[in-house]
Motif scaffolding. Structure first.
Motif, PDB file in Angstrom:
ATOM      1  N   PHE A  49      42.553  40.393  39.339  1.00 45.85           N
ATOM      2  CA  PHE A  49      43.299  40.875  38.176  1.00 45.85           C
ATOM      3  C   PHE A  49      44.706  40.282  38.109  1.00 45.85           C
ATOM      4  N   PHE A  50      45.388  40.125  39.265  1.00 47.49           N
ATOM      5  CA  PHE A  50      46.772  39.642  39.304  1.00 47.49           C
ATOM      6  C   PHE A  50      46.903  38.129  39.150  1.00 47.49           C
ATOM      7  N   GLU A  51      45.811  37.382  39.210  1.00 49.99           N
ATOM      8  CA  GLU A  51      45.885  35.925  39.224  1.00 49.99           C
ATOM      9  C   GLU A  51      46.632  35.313  38.041  1.00 49.99           C
ATOM     10  N   PRO A  52      46.437  35.746  36.799  1.00 52.00           N
ATOM     11  CA  PRO A  52      47.155  35.098  35.680  1.00 52.00           C
ATOM     12  C   PRO A  52      48.680  35.180  35.782  1.00 52.00           C
ATOM     13  N   TRP A  53      49.203  36.167  36.467  1.00 47.83           N
ATOM     14  CA  TRP A  53      50.649  36.335  36.549  1.00 47.83           C
ATOM     15  C   TRP A  53      51.238  35.833  37.863  1.00 47.83           C
ATOM     16  N   PHE A  54      50.518  35.992  38.953  1.00 47.94           N
ATOM     17  CA  PHE A  54      51.139  35.791  40.256  1.00 47.94           C
ATOM     18  C   PHE A  54      50.540  34.674  41.111  1.00 47.94           C
ATOM     19  N   LYS A  55      49.380  34.124  40.764  1.00 43.31           N
ATOM     20  CA  LYS A  55      48.780  33.089  41.606  1.00 43.31           C
ATOM     21  C   LYS A  55      49.498  31.766  41.383  1.00 43.31           C
ATOM     22  N   ALA A  56      49.691  31.000  42.469  1.00 44.98           N
ATOM     23  CA  ALA A  56      50.369  29.704  42.385  1.00 44.98           C
ATOM     24  C   ALA A  56      49.661  28.841  41.358  1.00 44.98           C
ATOM     25  N   PRO A  57      50.322  28.103  40.534  1.00 44.16           N
ATOM     26  CA  PRO A  57      51.757  27.794  40.504  1.00 44.16           C
ATOM     27  C   PRO A  57      52.612  28.865  39.818  1.00 44.16           C
ATOM     28  N   ASN A  58      52.000  29.918  39.256  1.00 39.74           N
ATOM     29  CA  ASN A  58      52.783  30.989  38.630  1.00 39.74           C
ATOM     30  C   ASN A  58      53.513  31.779  39.706  1.00 39.74           C
ATOM     31  N   GLY A  88      51.970  39.135  47.142  1.00 42.45           N
ATOM     32  CA  GLY A  88      52.570  38.170  48.063  1.00 42.45           C
ATOM     33  C   GLY A  88      51.570  37.162  48.590  1.00 42.45           C
ATOM     34  N   SER A  89      50.328  37.572  48.787  1.00 37.88           N
ATOM     35  CA  SER A  89      49.314  36.646  49.294  1.00 37.88           C
ATOM     36  C   SER A  89      48.889  35.632  48.232  1.00 37.88           C
ATOM     37  N   LEU A  90      48.990  35.989  46.949  1.00 36.52           N
ATOM     38  CA  LEU A  90      48.641  35.044  45.888  1.00 36.52           C
ATOM     39  C   LEU A  90      49.641  33.897  45.801  1.00 36.52           C
ATOM     40  N   ASN A  91      50.912  34.187  46.028  1.00 35.20           N
ATOM     41  CA  ASN A  91      51.953  33.165  46.054  1.00 35.20           C
ATOM     42  C   ASN A  91      53.137  33.724  46.827  1.00 35.20           C
ATOM     43  N   PRO A  92      53.493  33.118  47.980  1.00 35.88           N
ATOM     44  CA  PRO A  92      54.604  33.639  48.791  1.00 35.88           C
ATOM     45  C   PRO A  92      55.957  33.608  48.079  1.00 35.88           C
ATOM     46  N   GLU A  93      56.059  32.881  46.965  1.00 40.85           N
ATOM     47  CA  GLU A  93      57.328  32.811  46.241  1.00 40.85           C
ATOM     48  C   GLU A  93      57.541  34.015  45.328  1.00 40.85           C
ATOM     49  N   TYR A 103      58.202  40.966  35.897  1.00 39.89           N
ATOM     50  CA  TYR A 103      56.957  41.691  35.659  1.00 39.89           C
ATOM     51  C   TYR A 103      57.007  43.057  36.346  1.00 39.89           C
ATOM     52  N   THR A 104      56.362  44.013  35.717  1.00 45.92           N
ATOM     53  CA  THR A 104      56.194  45.332  36.320  1.00 45.92           C
ATOM     54  C   THR A 104      54.707  45.633  36.377  1.00 45.92           C
ATOM     55  N   VAL A 105      54.232  45.919  37.576  1.00 44.29           N
ATOM     56  CA  VAL A 105      52.834  46.316  37.762  1.00 44.29           C
ATOM     57  C   VAL A 105      52.786  47.828  37.598  1.00 44.29           C
ATOM     58  N   VAL A 106      52.086  48.279  36.557  1.00 49.09           N
ATOM     59  CA  VAL A 106      51.979  49.709  36.272  1.00 49.09           C
ATOM     60  C   VAL A 106      50.649  50.201  36.821  1.00 49.09           C
ATOM     61  N   VAL A 107      50.717  51.179  37.718  1.00 46.65           N
ATOM     62  CA  VAL A 107      49.527  51.773  38.322  1.00 46.65           C
ATOM     63  C   VAL A 107      49.500  53.238  37.917  1.00 46.65           C
ATOM     64  N   GLU A 108      48.540  53.602  37.092  1.00 49.63           N
ATOM     65  CA  GLU A 108      48.371  54.992  36.650  1.00 49.63           C
ATOM     66  C   GLU A 108      47.040  55.483  37.199  1.00 49.63           C
ATOM     67  N   ILE A 109      47.089  56.517  38.036  1.00 50.58           N
ATOM     68  CA  ILE A 109      45.860  57.069  38.592  1.00 50.58           C
ATOM     69  C   ILE A 109      45.619  58.433  37.948  1.00 50.58           C
ATOM     70  N   ILE A 110      44.478  58.553  37.293  1.00 46.52           N
ATOM     71  CA  ILE A 110      44.095  59.804  36.633  1.00 46.52           C
ATOM     72  C   ILE A 110      42.750  60.222  37.224  1.00 46.52           C
ATOM     73  N   LYS A 111      42.767  61.308  37.971  1.00 47.82           N
ATOM     74  CA  LYS A 111      41.610  61.771  38.733  1.00 47.82           C
ATOM     75  C   LYS A 111      41.103  60.653  39.636  1.00 47.82           C
ATOM     76  N   ASN A 112      39.899  60.123  39.371  1.00 50.57           N
ATOM     77  CA  ASN A 112      39.381  59.069  40.249  1.00 50.57           C
ATOM     78  C   ASN A 112      39.303  57.722  39.537  1.00 50.57           C
ATOM     79  N   VAL A 113      40.159  57.520  38.507  1.00 51.50           N
ATOM     80  CA  VAL A 113      40.227  56.252  37.790  1.00 51.50           C
ATOM     81  C   VAL A 113      41.622  55.662  37.946  1.00 51.50           C
ATOM     82  N   CYS A 114      41.678  54.385  38.279  1.00 50.09           N
ATOM     83  CA  CYS A 114      42.950  53.680  38.402  1.00 50.09           C
ATOM     84  C   CYS A 114      43.105  52.761  37.201  1.00 50.09           C
ATOM     85  N   CYS A 115      44.178  52.941  36.445  1.00 50.55           N
ATOM     86  CA  CYS A 115      44.473  52.106  35.278  1.00 50.55           C
ATOM     87  C   CYS A 115      45.604  51.158  35.655  1.00 50.55           C
TER      88      CYS A 115
END
Length: 192
Positions: A49-58, A88-93, A103-115
């Motif tokens: 999921f994080f690849e478009p924003w954080f994977k090298a060269p991004n 950090g593992s996707l790109n050490p920079e 960027y802000t990673v928003v993690v919303e957990i509602i019962k047993n679903v993670c958004c």
């Protein structure tokens, strides 16, 4: 349409025009992906999921915002630590910046679903709060002087507290000398 781009466009327009376009919506928080709210499922899902924003060269600075509702089996610190490790593992920079991240990673957990979502300008748009975004700089400036006057009021009160301390010391000295002092019942008023 991608929800992040749609909401960012709406907030950018509201921030530029300072026009209130809704009465009942408080926040618009885009959700781009969901998974089960268990650590193993979250790790597996976020690696791709994080690849478009954080994977090298991004690369970029980021923060993680966590909110859980009706869920007690997930630890906030554990989730943030694991997700930051994945970024950090996707790109050490990729670096953490809690004041002004790209960027802000928003993690919303509602019962047993993670958004999950990754949003831009989270701090600039005041946590995607529509009512706060349209407030003008004049209103912000009006609020700041009131805090200055509160600070000035506190400096006025400080000498009074020092006088009270010194009077308490005098009472203690008098008691130690054997004199009997009448204690006030707290009904006295102090005028400035």
């Amino acid at each position: 349409l991608e929800p992040e781009n749609l909401v960012h466009h709406i907030l950018k327009d509201m921030h530029a025009t300072k026009k209130k376009k809704t009465r009942v919506i408080l926040r618009m928080l885009p959700i781009s992906g969901t998974c089960k709210a268990f650590m193993e499922d979250m790790k597996k899902y976020t690696e791709t999921f994080f690849e478009p924003w954080f994977k090298a060269p991004n690369k970029g600075t980021f923060q993680i915002v966590y909110k859980a509702r009706n869920n007690s089996h997930m630890s906030r610190e554990e989730v943030i630590k694991e997700l930051a490790g994945i970024v950090g593992s996707l790109n050490p920079e990729n670096k953490v910046d809690l004041n002004n991240p790209q960027y802000t990673v928003v993690v919303e957990i509602i019962k047993n679903v993670c958004c999950l979502s990754v949003v831009r300008d989270y701090v600039l748009f005041r946590k995607y709060n529509l009512q706060e975004v349209v407030k003008s700089n004049k209103e912000d400036a009006q609020q700041n002087p009131s805090t200055v006057t509160e600070e000035q009021n506190l400096t006025v009160v400080k000498p009074e507290t020092e006088e009270e301390k010194s009077s308490e010391e005098v009472k203690q000295e008098n008691k130690s000398e054997g004199e009997i002092q009448a204690e006030s019942k707290g009904n006295d008023t102090l005028t400035v």
